[in-house]
Design a protein around this motif. Structure first.
Motif, PDB file in Angstrom:
ATOM      1  N   PRO A   1     -55.925 -30.603  22.198  1.00  0.00           N
ATOM      2  CA  PRO A   1     -54.573 -31.169  22.137  1.00  0.00           C
ATOM      3  C   PRO A   1     -54.413 -32.275  21.086  1.00  0.00           C
ATOM      4  O   PRO A   1     -53.297 -32.580  20.677  1.00  0.00           O
ATOM      5  N   TYR A   2     -55.509 -32.858  20.642  1.00  0.00           N
ATOM      6  CA  TYR A   2     -55.452 -33.942  19.662  1.00  0.00           C
ATOM      7  C   TYR A   2     -55.728 -33.471  18.232  1.00  0.00           C
ATOM      8  O   TYR A   2     -55.825 -34.290  17.319  1.00  0.00           O
ATOM      9  N   GLN A   3     -55.832 -32.164  18.030  1.00  0.00           N
ATOM     10  CA  GLN A   3     -56.077 -31.640  16.676  1.00  0.00           C
ATOM     11  C   GLN A   3     -54.966 -32.041  15.706  1.00  0.00           C
ATOM     12  O   GLN A   3     -55.224 -32.415  14.568  1.00  0.00           O
TER      13      GLN A   3
ATOM     14  N   THR B   1     -59.223 -41.363  18.442  1.00  0.00           N
ATOM     15  CA  THR B   1     -58.561 -40.282  19.145  1.00  0.00           C
ATOM     16  C   THR B   1     -59.619 -39.377  19.765  1.00  0.00           C
ATOM     17  O   THR B   1     -60.812 -39.550  19.542  1.00  0.00           O
TER      18      THR B   1
ATOM     19  N   GLU C   1     -40.630 -35.011  20.110  1.00  0.00           N
ATOM     20  CA  GLU C   1     -40.920 -33.610  19.780  1.00  0.00           C
ATOM     21  C   GLU C   1     -39.881 -33.005  18.833  1.00  0.00           C
ATOM     22  O   GLU C   1     -40.219 -32.254  17.930  1.00  0.00           O
TER      23      GLU C   1
ATOM     24  N   GLY D   1     -44.320 -35.218  26.058  1.00  0.00           N
ATOM     25  CA  GLY D   1     -45.360 -34.416  25.426  1.00  0.00           C
ATOM     26  C   GLY D   1     -46.399 -33.921  26.417  1.00  0.00           C
ATOM     27  O   GLY D   1     -46.381 -34.257  27.600  1.00  0.00           O
ATOM     28  N   THR D   2     -47.287 -33.131  25.903  1.00  0.00           N
ATOM     29  CA  THR D   2     -48.366 -32.600  26.738  1.00  0.00           C
ATOM     30  C   THR D   2     -49.716 -33.176  26.342  1.00  0.00           C
ATOM     31  O   THR D   2     -50.730 -32.806  26.903  1.00  0.00           O
ATOM     32  N   VAL D   3     -49.717 -34.114  25.384  1.00  0.00           N
ATOM     33  CA  VAL D   3     -50.976 -34.652  24.883  1.00  0.00           C
ATOM     34  C   VAL D   3     -51.479 -35.789  25.770  1.00  0.00           C
ATOM     35  O   VAL D   3     -52.627 -35.778  26.213  1.00  0.00           O
TER      36      VAL D   3
ATOM     37  N   THR E   1     -60.676 -33.327  21.595  1.00  0.00           N
ATOM     38  CA  THR E   1     -60.207 -32.123  22.266  1.00  0.00           C
ATOM     39  C   THR E   1     -59.066 -31.453  21.502  1.00  0.00           C
ATOM     40  O   THR E   1     -58.404 -32.072  20.654  1.00  0.00           O
TER      41      THR E   1
ATOM     42  N   ASN F   1     -52.182 -38.024  28.949  1.00  0.00           N
ATOM     43  CA  ASN F   1     -52.243 -37.849  30.406  1.00  0.00           C
ATOM     44  C   ASN F   1     -51.626 -39.066  31.087  1.00  0.00           C
ATOM     45  O   ASN F   1     -51.258 -40.044  30.443  1.00  0.00           O
TER      46      ASN F   1
END
Length: 162
Positions: A120-122, A115, A84, A21-23, A118, A25
């Motif tokens: 990405p965490y919506q 959480t 995903e 994923g891209t969420v 930002t 880091n």
């Protein structure tokens, strides 16, 4: 789909899942894997980790939760992640529902999850709200400037606010 407790063979699969994923880091992924390693090595008894698999034994998600030390029957949802390709197919809801049932049987009053604020965490924030969690606190600039810690909570049994 079926759920089972974490076993050592699942560690590498979860590592790949977290990395797809891209969420999350790099630091967040490292912490998630440290929690998994601790649970697998028997050093941490407070974490419960369950993996979700499809009928072909492909990992499609996992969840990590446990009691919050020094509280009266409150739990934290530490991690939940869905593959995903399985996103928006009910896997997250099944994992969440299974956790809620388990902690309710253990006498839980509340479940908390935190959480980021930002973008990405919506999706995560919407997911929690959809499943009955409500925002109870926002700690401004907690993670970094402009990135607030959003704390959601769900009552597990009536009278939990007493």
């Amino acid at each position: 789909m079926y759920l089972q407790p974490l076993i050592s063979d699942d560690r590498e699969r979860i590592s790949r899942l977290l990395g797809q994923g891209t969420v999350f880091n790099r630091g967040e992924i490292q912490v998630a894997l440290e929690v998994i390693d601790s649970a697998l090595n028997g050093g941490e008894k407070d974490y419960q980790i369950f993996c979700a698999f499809d009928d072909d034994r492909n990992l499609v998600g996992y969840i990590c939760f446990g009691p919050i030390p020094m509280t009266d029957s409150c739990y934290d949802l530490y991690w939940i992640m869905v593959d995903e390709a399985s996103s928006r197919k009910g896997v997250g809801g099944i994992l969440l529902g299974s956790m809620e049932e388990r902690v309710a049987k253990e006498g839980a009053r509340r479940i908390y999850v935190e959480t980021s604020s930002t973008a990405p965490y919506q999706a995560a924030r919407s997911f929690y709200e959809k499943h009955g969690y409500r925002l109870v606190c926002s700690l401004k600039g907690f993670y970094r400037v402009g990135d607030h810690k959003m704390i959601f909570m769900k009552e597990v049994r009536h009278g939990a606010l007493d």
